[in-house]
Design a protein around this motif. Structure first.
Motif, PDB file in Angstrom:
ATOM      1  N   SER A 121       4.164   3.165  85.240  1.00 55.02           N
ATOM      2  CA  SER A 121       4.898   4.438  85.315  1.00 55.02           C
ATOM      3  C   SER A 121       6.409   4.193  85.410  1.00 55.02           C
ATOM      4  CB  SER A 121       4.396   5.285  86.488  1.00 55.02           C
ATOM      5  OG  SER A 121       4.642   4.591  87.686  1.00 55.02           O
ATOM      6  N   PHE A 124       7.985   4.877  82.035  1.00 56.39           N
ATOM      7  CA  PHE A 124       7.809   6.175  81.357  1.00 56.39           C
ATOM      8  C   PHE A 124       9.147   6.787  80.914  1.00 56.39           C
ATOM      9  CE2 PHE A 124       3.614   7.511  83.700  1.00 56.39           C
ATOM     10  CZ  PHE A 124       2.937   6.525  83.001  1.00 56.39           C
ATOM     11  N   PRO A 127      10.643   5.232  76.953  1.00 59.79           N
ATOM     12  CA  PRO A 127       9.653   4.579  76.099  1.00 59.79           C
ATOM     13  C   PRO A 127      10.329   3.877  74.927  1.00 59.79           C
ATOM     14  CG  PRO A 127       9.526   6.973  75.877  1.00 59.79           C
ATOM     15  CD  PRO A 127      10.602   6.692  76.879  1.00 59.79           C
ATOM     16  N   GLU A 207      -4.109   5.350  78.721  1.00 60.71           N
ATOM     17  CA  GLU A 207      -3.192   6.482  78.525  1.00 60.71           C
ATOM     18  C   GLU A 207      -1.779   6.216  79.065  1.00 60.71           C
ATOM     19  OE1 GLU A 207      -1.170  10.219  79.042  1.00 60.71           O
ATOM     20  OE2 GLU A 207      -1.946   9.024  80.714  1.00 60.71           O
ATOM     21  N   THR A 210       0.341   4.157  76.665  1.00 61.20           N
ATOM     22  CA  THR A 210       0.899   4.839  75.486  1.00 61.20           C
ATOM     23  C   THR A 210       2.165   5.615  75.858  1.00 61.20           C
ATOM     24  OG1 THR A 210      -0.493   6.791  75.807  1.00 61.20           O
ATOM     25  CG2 THR A 210      -1.358   5.072  74.354  1.00 61.20           C
ATOM     26  N   ARG A 211       2.270   6.002  77.115  1.00 64.02           N
ATOM     27  CA  ARG A 211       3.470   6.745  77.536  1.00 64.02           C
ATOM     28  C   ARG A 211       4.701   5.840  77.649  1.00 64.02           C
ATOM     29  NH1 ARG A 211       1.948  10.357  82.567  1.00 64.02           N
ATOM     30  NH2 ARG A 211       4.117  10.970  82.319  1.00 64.02           N
ATOM     31  N   CYS A 212       4.498   4.537  77.613  1.00 63.20           N
ATOM     32  CA  CYS A 212       5.629   3.588  77.683  1.00 63.20           C
ATOM     33  C   CYS A 212       6.094   3.164  76.305  1.00 63.20           C
ATOM     34  CB  CYS A 212       5.212   2.313  78.412  1.00 63.20           C
ATOM     35  SG  CYS A 212       4.448   2.596  79.985  1.00 63.20           S
TER      36      CYS A 212
END
Ligand SMILES: C[S@@+](CC[C@H](N)C(=O)[O-])C[C@H]1O[C@@H](n2cnc3c(N)ncnc32)[C@H](O)[C@@H]1O
Length: 355
Positions: A121, A124, A127, A207, A210-212
């Motif tokens: 996180s 985040f 990215p 999941e 993928t947010r990074c």
């Protein structure tokens, strides 16, 4: 399993850092030598070119253990492609302090390149294009154990008996919706007492990664199979194993916190979870074939100048009787408009997977 392996004071991976290698409990492909990291670096460099050679990109290594693989990958990248090396940020998410300390020590000479973080996180907010990957990480994710009785599945849970010894209870009706949903995809024709494992945490694991990444690749190397082979009627006692001092056993309750606990990976379930979050499985193949493909240029460069030490590593990593056969590699394209879920890949992962 989560407690036995990762509890911050007593968990197997939290207490010390010598699990992998000759003096530890098990070998991985990383233990074979630096060639494994070099071949991964070659794949990552080709991906960097494919996504347009971005001026900033990111590699996230999950389950980096003591940092040896990161060091092998970064050394190879620096040697093979200095612009890509200059542009990369290598991130290692690691919640366990002893492992993080070991990683920082191993990667001292790359300290400006590597970002040590507790959880993904922390990435985040910015990215970047790039890659998230892990070697023998998925097999270390906790799983449920289930058994087939009287034409239905029951969950096996761990409890303690009157003398405070851990024991299994094998007759819990299943109520967890995620578990029920995952189990509903397994064929239902097993002999009484058939025992196996199911992971329901792949999506939850993928999941955040993928947010990074704005786009790129998720890549996993591990032992395991597609679903049809995983839940084969002959595999009556599943794939749960423990490892201690290079000896495999099957009872995780004997010394929790002191032994490794693992089970093979159902790559079909992983692909399904990835597709739910819009990744496209582009490759699923044995480690032997995948590494051989990455090694083409390296093998050509050895013509007339063989490096016997590296060639022996290559043989161990790729030979079907060593690590090349039972290990598999899956590539999942993330946010790439040209990614194709090929018929070959669908066929290998199983017919249940529709585009
Ligand atoms: C079997 S070891 C593999 C180590 C190394 N990748 C190798 O191939 O030698 C599994 C590693 O995954 C780590 N791990 C397990 N779950 C993780 C998670 N959710 N995020 C990051 N690391 C995790 C463990 O702490 C352990 O270091």
């Amino acid at each position: 399993m989560a407690t036995a392996l990762y509890e911050p004071r007593f968990g197997y991976y939290a207490r010390e850092t010598r699990q992998v290698g000759r003096s530890g409990d098990f070998f991985t492909s990383v233990s074979v030598g630096p060639l494994f990291g070099e071949l991964l670096a070659r794949r990552f460099l080709s991906e960097w070119e494919k996504i347009g050679s971005p001026a900033r990109w990111r590699i996230i290594e999950c389950g980096a253990h003591d940092g040896t693989l990161a060091r092998d990958i970064l050394s190879a990248m620096e040697r093979l492609n200095s612009p890509a090396f200059a542009a990369v940020e290598y991130a290692i998410p690691e919640p366990l302090p002893l492992l993080r300390e070991a990683q920082q020590k191993t990667l001292k000479s790359f300290s400006g390149k590597v970002r040590f973080i507790s959880t993904v996180s922390e990435l985040f907010s910015i990215p970047l294009p790039g890659i998230a990957f892990g070697n023998e990480l998925l097999d270390a994710l906790p799983f449920h154990v289930i058994e087939w009785h009287n034409n239905d599945w029951y969950e096996c849970k761990v409890t303690a008996d009157s003398s405070r010894e851990f024991i299994w209870e094998n007759d819990h009706p299943i109520s967890d919706t995620k578990l029920l949903e995952t189990i509903s995809r397994i064929e239902r024709d097993f002999q009484e007492g058939y025992r196996t494992e199911v992971r329901t945490n792949f999506r939850e694991f993928l999941e955040p990664l993928t947010r990074c990444l704005t786009k790129g690749l998720l890549l996993w190397l591990d032992y395991g199979f597609a679903r049809a082979e995983y839940y084969h009627p002959d595999r009556k006692s599943g794939t749960l194993r423990t490892f201690s001092k290079h000896r495999a056993a099957e009872n995780p309750l004997t010394a929790p916190g002191e032994i490794d606990i693992t089970a093979h990976v159902d790559f079909t379930a992983l692909a399904e979870a990835a597709m739910e979050i819009n990744c496209v499985p582009t490759y699923f193949i044995s480690q032997g074939s995948w590494l051989t493909e990455q090694a083409r240029d390296w093998l050509l460069s050895l013509e007339g100048n063989p490096d016997f030490i590296a060639l022996r590593q290559f043989q161990t990593l790729t030979h079907p009787a060593h690590l090349g056969g039972c290990f598999h590699v899956i590539e999942l394209a993330w946010n790439q408009s040209d990614a194709v879920f090929s018929e070959v890949c669908q066929h290998r992962l199983g017919k249940s997977l529709a585009c």
